[in-house]
Design a protein around this motif. Sequence first.
Motif, PDB file in Angstrom:
ATOM      1  N   ASN A   1      -0.376  -1.379   9.715  1.00  0.00           N
ATOM      2  CA  ASN A   1       0.528  -1.019  10.810  1.00  0.00           C
ATOM      3  C   ASN A   1       0.780  -2.191  11.751  1.00  0.00           C
ATOM      4  OD1 ASN A   1       1.082   1.580   9.971  1.00  0.00           O
ATOM      5  ND2 ASN A   1      -0.640   2.474  11.102  1.00  0.00           N
ATOM      6  N   ASP A   2      -0.248  -3.032  11.979  1.00  0.00           N
ATOM      7  CA  ASP A   2      -0.055  -4.222  12.811  1.00  0.00           C
ATOM      8  C   ASP A   2       1.015  -5.121  12.188  1.00  0.00           C
ATOM      9  OD1 ASP A   2      -1.951  -3.605  14.757  1.00  0.00           O
ATOM     10  OD2 ASP A   2      -3.561  -4.744  13.776  1.00  0.00           O
ATOM     11  N   ILE A   3       0.857  -5.403  10.905  1.00  0.00           N
ATOM     12  CA  ILE A   3       1.805  -6.293  10.223  1.00  0.00           C
ATOM     13  C   ILE A   3       3.216  -5.693  10.262  1.00  0.00           C
ATOM     14  CG2 ILE A   3       2.446  -7.338   8.012  1.00  0.00           C
ATOM     15  CD1 ILE A   3      -0.563  -7.614   7.396  1.00  0.00           C
ATOM     16  N   LYS A   4       3.313  -4.394   9.993  1.00  0.00           N
ATOM     17  CA  LYS A   4       4.629  -3.741  10.025  1.00  0.00           C
ATOM     18  C   LYS A   4       5.244  -3.826  11.423  1.00  0.00           C
ATOM     19  CE  LYS A   4       4.795   0.332   8.049  1.00  0.00           C
ATOM     20  NZ  LYS A   4       4.386   1.656   7.532  1.00  0.00           N
ATOM     21  N   SER A   5       4.433  -3.606  12.439  1.00  0.00           N
ATOM     22  CA  SER A   5       4.914  -3.657  13.823  1.00  0.00           C
ATOM     23  C   SER A   5       5.371  -5.060  14.209  1.00  0.00           C
ATOM     24  CB  SER A   5       3.800  -3.176  14.756  1.00  0.00           C
ATOM     25  OG  SER A   5       4.140  -3.402  16.098  1.00  0.00           O
ATOM     26  N   TRP A   6       4.553  -6.061  13.911  1.00  0.00           N
ATOM     27  CA  TRP A   6       4.862  -7.449  14.280  1.00  0.00           C
ATOM     28  C   TRP A   6       6.110  -7.972  13.578  1.00  0.00           C
ATOM     29  CZ3 TRP A   6      -0.841  -9.084  13.137  1.00  0.00           C
ATOM     30  CH2 TRP A   6      -1.678  -8.610  14.168  1.00  0.00           C
ATOM     31  N   ASN A   7       6.428  -7.387  12.415  1.00  0.00           N
ATOM     32  CA  ASN A   7       7.548  -7.871  11.621  1.00  0.00           C
ATOM     33  C   ASN A   7       8.751  -6.923  11.620  1.00  0.00           C
ATOM     34  OD1 ASN A   7       6.533 -10.458  10.128  1.00  0.00           O
ATOM     35  ND2 ASN A   7       4.822  -9.025  10.093  1.00  0.00           N
TER      36      ASN A   7
ATOM     37  N   THR B   1       8.570   0.058   6.104  1.00  0.00           N
ATOM     38  CA  THR B   1       7.878   0.445   4.871  1.00  0.00           C
ATOM     39  C   THR B   1       6.787  -0.576   4.556  1.00  0.00           C
ATOM     40  OG1 THR B   1       9.279  -0.836   3.372  1.00  0.00           O
ATOM     41  CG2 THR B   1      10.053   1.370   3.962  1.00  0.00           C
ATOM     42  N   ASP B   2       5.953  -0.224   3.569  1.00  0.00           N
ATOM     43  CA  ASP B   2       4.880  -1.128   3.146  1.00  0.00           C
ATOM     44  C   ASP B   2       5.351  -2.109   2.075  1.00  0.00           C
ATOM     45  OD1 ASP B   2       3.381   0.397   4.837  1.00  0.00           O
ATOM     46  OD2 ASP B   2       2.052   1.231   3.317  1.00  0.00           O
ATOM     47  N   ALA B   3       6.609  -2.033   1.687  1.00  0.00           N
ATOM     48  CA  ALA B   3       7.123  -2.876   0.606  1.00  0.00           C
ATOM     49  C   ALA B   3       7.243  -4.327   1.062  1.00  0.00           C
ATOM     50  CB  ALA B   3       8.487  -2.363   0.169  1.00  0.00           C
ATOM     51  N   VAL B   4       6.786  -5.247   0.180  1.00  0.00           N
ATOM     52  CA  VAL B   4       6.930  -6.677   0.441  1.00  0.00           C
ATOM     53  C   VAL B   4       7.563  -7.324  -0.790  1.00  0.00           C
ATOM     54  CG1 VAL B   4       5.028  -6.915   2.083  1.00  0.00           C
ATOM     55  CG2 VAL B   4       4.551  -7.132  -0.353  1.00  0.00           C
TER      56      VAL B   4
ATOM     57  N   MET C   1       0.880  -5.217   0.906  1.00  0.00           N
ATOM     58  CA  MET C   1       0.729  -5.196   2.361  1.00  0.00           C
ATOM     59  C   MET C   1      -0.748  -4.994   2.715  1.00  0.00           C
ATOM     60  SD  MET C   1       2.594  -5.358   5.233  1.00  0.00           S
ATOM     61  CE  MET C   1       4.225  -4.708   5.074  1.00  0.00           C
ATOM     62  N   TYR C   2      -1.408  -4.136   1.950  1.00  0.00           N
ATOM     63  CA  TYR C   2      -2.831  -3.851   2.194  1.00  0.00           C
ATOM     64  C   TYR C   2      -3.702  -5.088   1.970  1.00  0.00           C
ATOM     65  CZ  TYR C   2      -7.456  -1.729   1.834  1.00  0.00           C
ATOM     66  OH  TYR C   2      -8.784  -1.436   2.013  1.00  0.00           O
ATOM     67  N   SER C   3      -3.442  -5.836   0.883  1.00  0.00           N
ATOM     68  CA  SER C   3      -4.269  -7.020   0.595  1.00  0.00           C
ATOM     69  C   SER C   3      -4.062  -8.105   1.659  1.00  0.00           C
ATOM     70  CB  SER C   3      -3.973  -7.570  -0.799  1.00  0.00           C
ATOM     71  OG  SER C   3      -2.677  -8.127  -0.873  1.00  0.00           O
ATOM     72  N   ILE C   4      -2.842  -8.232   2.129  1.00  0.00           N
ATOM     73  CA  ILE C   4      -2.567  -9.221   3.182  1.00  0.00           C
ATOM     74  C   ILE C   4      -3.279  -8.811   4.472  1.00  0.00           C
ATOM     75  CG2 ILE C   4      -0.764 -10.284   4.594  1.00  0.00           C
ATOM     76  CD1 ILE C   4       1.151  -9.712   2.148  1.00  0.00           C
ATOM     77  N   ALA C   5      -3.210  -7.534   4.811  1.00  0.00           N
ATOM     78  CA  ALA C   5      -3.868  -7.031   6.020  1.00  0.00           C
ATOM     79  C   ALA C   5      -5.376  -7.272   5.960  1.00  0.00           C
ATOM     80  CB  ALA C   5      -3.571  -5.540   6.202  1.00  0.00           C
ATOM     81  N   ARG C   6      -5.981  -7.003   4.809  1.00  0.00           N
ATOM     82  CA  ARG C   6      -7.431  -7.227   4.649  1.00  0.00           C
ATOM     83  C   ARG C   6      -7.771  -8.706   4.773  1.00  0.00           C
ATOM     84  NH1 ARG C   6     -10.202  -4.800  -0.324  1.00  0.00           N
ATOM     85  NH2 ARG C   6     -11.885  -5.929   0.659  1.00  0.00           N
TER      86      ARG C   6
END
Length: 81
Positions: free
Chosen positions: A58-64, A68-71, A46-51
């Motif tokens: 948190n943006d990615i988690k909220s939008w989806n 959790t941070d699990a992908v 999740m961190y690498s995608i966000a970067r």
Amino acid sequence: MEAIARVEKVEEVIEEKEVVEPPAPVEEIKKPVAMQIYEVKATDTMYSIARQYNVTVNDIKSWNGLSTDAVTVGQLLVVSK
């Protein structure tokens, strides 16, 4: 004769009271939003995608709607709004 005179008066009143509708407000046309979707690869976090997209985890988690941070591989994530 009185009944005829009354009918004429009523017709005159109806004609005078024409309904004038106010002009409809012009809706502001919004520019289309280019929402980006990303498919998770085996090495992603999740961190690498966000970067990669310059957003927060948190943006990615909220939008989806994620809690959790699990992908998982092949998961589709909204990565911009």
